[in-house]
Every structure is written in C-alpha cells, then in structure tokens.
Design an enzyme around this catalytic site. Structure first.
Site, PDB file in Angstrom:
ATOM      1  N   SER A 167     113.681 -35.025  60.017  1.00 25.24           N
ATOM      2  CA  SER A 167     113.433 -36.011  58.973  1.00 25.24           C
ATOM      3  C   SER A 167     113.951 -37.366  59.448  1.00 25.24           C
ATOM      4  O   SER A 167     114.831 -37.434  60.316  1.00 25.24           O
ATOM      5  CB  SER A 167     114.178 -35.601  57.697  1.00 25.24           C
ATOM      6  OG  SER A 167     114.195 -36.648  56.745  1.00 25.24           O
ATOM      7  N   TYR A 191     122.429 -33.255  53.322  1.00 28.50           N
ATOM      8  CA  TYR A 191     121.097 -33.338  53.930  1.00 28.50           C
ATOM      9  C   TYR A 191     121.137 -34.155  55.225  1.00 28.50           C
ATOM     10  O   TYR A 191     120.572 -33.753  56.246  1.00 28.50           O
ATOM     11  CB  TYR A 191     120.112 -33.945  52.933  1.00 28.50           C
ATOM     12  CG  TYR A 191     118.675 -33.824  53.369  1.00 28.50           C
ATOM     13  CD1 TYR A 191     118.046 -32.588  53.394  1.00 28.50           C
ATOM     14  CD2 TYR A 191     117.934 -34.939  53.752  1.00 28.50           C
ATOM     15  CE1 TYR A 191     116.723 -32.465  53.791  1.00 28.50           C
ATOM     16  CE2 TYR A 191     116.617 -34.836  54.144  1.00 28.50           C
ATOM     17  CZ  TYR A 191     116.013 -33.591  54.167  1.00 28.50           C
ATOM     18  OH  TYR A 191     114.699 -33.471  54.563  1.00 28.50           O
TER      19      TYR A 191
END
Length: 236
Positions: free
Chosen positions: A139, A152
């Site tokens: 990501s 995250y």
C-alpha cells in the site's frame, strides 16, 4: 508464451483486489486457486469466476502457517505446479495508539506481514522449481504514515521492506518478486461498500491488469516496487 498449463495462487481472493486479480489471471489462461478464511466464501468466488477458466476455492488463514501449507499442497495435488503467488490477503485496524487494542495490533501484523511471510514460505520451493513470480500487495501506506495508522502503517512499511529483501534473496534462484503499492482502491476494505462514489478510485480490475502486465514483461526486466494512485482526487 502460452499460460495454458501455468497456475497461480491468490490469497484473499474471494473479493476485492484478490478477486480482480484472479479474474485477470483466468482470462490470461492461468489455472487459479483463490483462498479465504472461509471455504464457503472461496468456493462461491470460484463459482462466480468459473466462466473465465479453471479455478478452485481453498480455505486458508494466512495467520496460520499450517493452514497456508495445506492450501498450497491442495493446489499442487490438483495441478502439479505453482507459477505465480499473489499475496493479497490483508486487513485494516485504525485508531490512535491510545485506543488501538493489543488484539487489533496483533491481528494486523499477523495478517498483513507475518501472513505474507507464511504464504511465501509455503510456496517458495514450488516457485523455485517453476522459476515463478511472487507479487505482494502492499500500500502507499507502506511509505506514507498518517495519524491513526500505527498498526496498518507498521504492517505495510514492514511488508514493503520484507518484499524487497525477498526479491534480493530469490532473484538468483530465478524467482521474480515485486510489490504493488496502491493508493485508494474501490473495494470492501475496512467495511467499505463500493458504490458510484468510488468511481474516482483505482478499480480492482486495474490492479488485475497491472499484475498481468508484470507477468507479461520480458523476464530480463524486474519492476520490483510499483506505486499506483488514482489519477485525480475526488471532486469536492
């Protein structure tokens, strides 16, 4: 080169990015196994995609190495080889470090980072034999931190670095390794329900197309880390 006898494993392939990648691979002629923590979900996805080619649904929790090994073994028992691993399974737990629970931290790291390690460990011998390809789905959060992203960010920063190290470990063995780092994607991630409001975002078929482009590239060239983001931000 023909992909007629080539196979691929897509973790977290029952919906979202994994589903889009699986669809692209089937259209390219690959036989595809898609995994989910729920066998029912994996088999339902496989049934929906079966018009595009040969596909099986597999139960696998990437947080559990033995579970991941069994899925790989079933794929190898079915088709005899593995040519591509797309390590896509991931989750998101967000919140200030003050509020983030120990369980949320562990679940995020164990799925997004340790889970990819387990997936690669379970597949690496088969991929060395086929001189195959590993693609991890990281990501933009793997290089760009933000408030509320402690777990995250840590998982995706770790995944980006991990994948690049694996690339250096395996390229002399004939195994290619890349990581794709998307920005906003129209998926079910973090309880989102894709709608027309997500039209500005990257679509799952776009990530599928990118995976296909990597696999079609001349093998002498390796794009080891690819950042992709929406071309334009949403209209205000």
């Amino acid at each position: 080169m023909s992909n007629k006898n080539k196979t691929a494993l897509v973790t977290g392939g029952s919906k979202g990015i994994g589903y889009g990648v699986a669809k692209t691979l089937l259209k390219m002629g690959y036989k595809v196994g898609v995994t989910s923590r729920s066998l029912n979900s994996a088999e339902k996805a496989a049934e929906k995609l079966s018009d595009y080619g040969e596909i099986i649904g597999l139960e696998a929790d990437v947080r559990d190495f033995e579970s991941q090994k069994k899925a790989v073994e079933k794929l190898l028992d079915t088709w005899g080889q593995l040519d591509v691993l797309v390590a896509n399974a991931g989750i998101g737990n967000f919140g200030s470090v003050e509020d983030l629970t120990v369980e949320e931290w562990k679940d995020t790291i164990n799925t997004n980072l340790t889970g990819v390690f387990y997936s690669i460990k379970a597949c690496v011998n088969a991929l060395k034999k086929s001189e195959g390809y590993i693609i991890t789905i990281s990501s933009l959060a793997g290089t760009n931190f933000f408030a509320g992203g402690a777990a995250y960010n840590a998982s995706k920063f770790g995944l980006t670095g991990f994948t690049q190290a694996v690339m250096l470990d395996l390229r002399e063995k004939g195994v290619k390794v890349s990581t794709i780092m998307p920005g906003s994607v129209a998926t079910y991630f973090n309880d989102n329900e894709p709608s027309e409001e997500d039209a500005w975002k990257i679509q799952i078929e776009d990530i599928g197309e990118l995976v296909g482009d990597l696999l079609k590239m001349n093998p002498r060239t390796l794009p080891s880390k690819i950042e992709v983001r929406p071309s334009r931000p949403p209209k205000k």
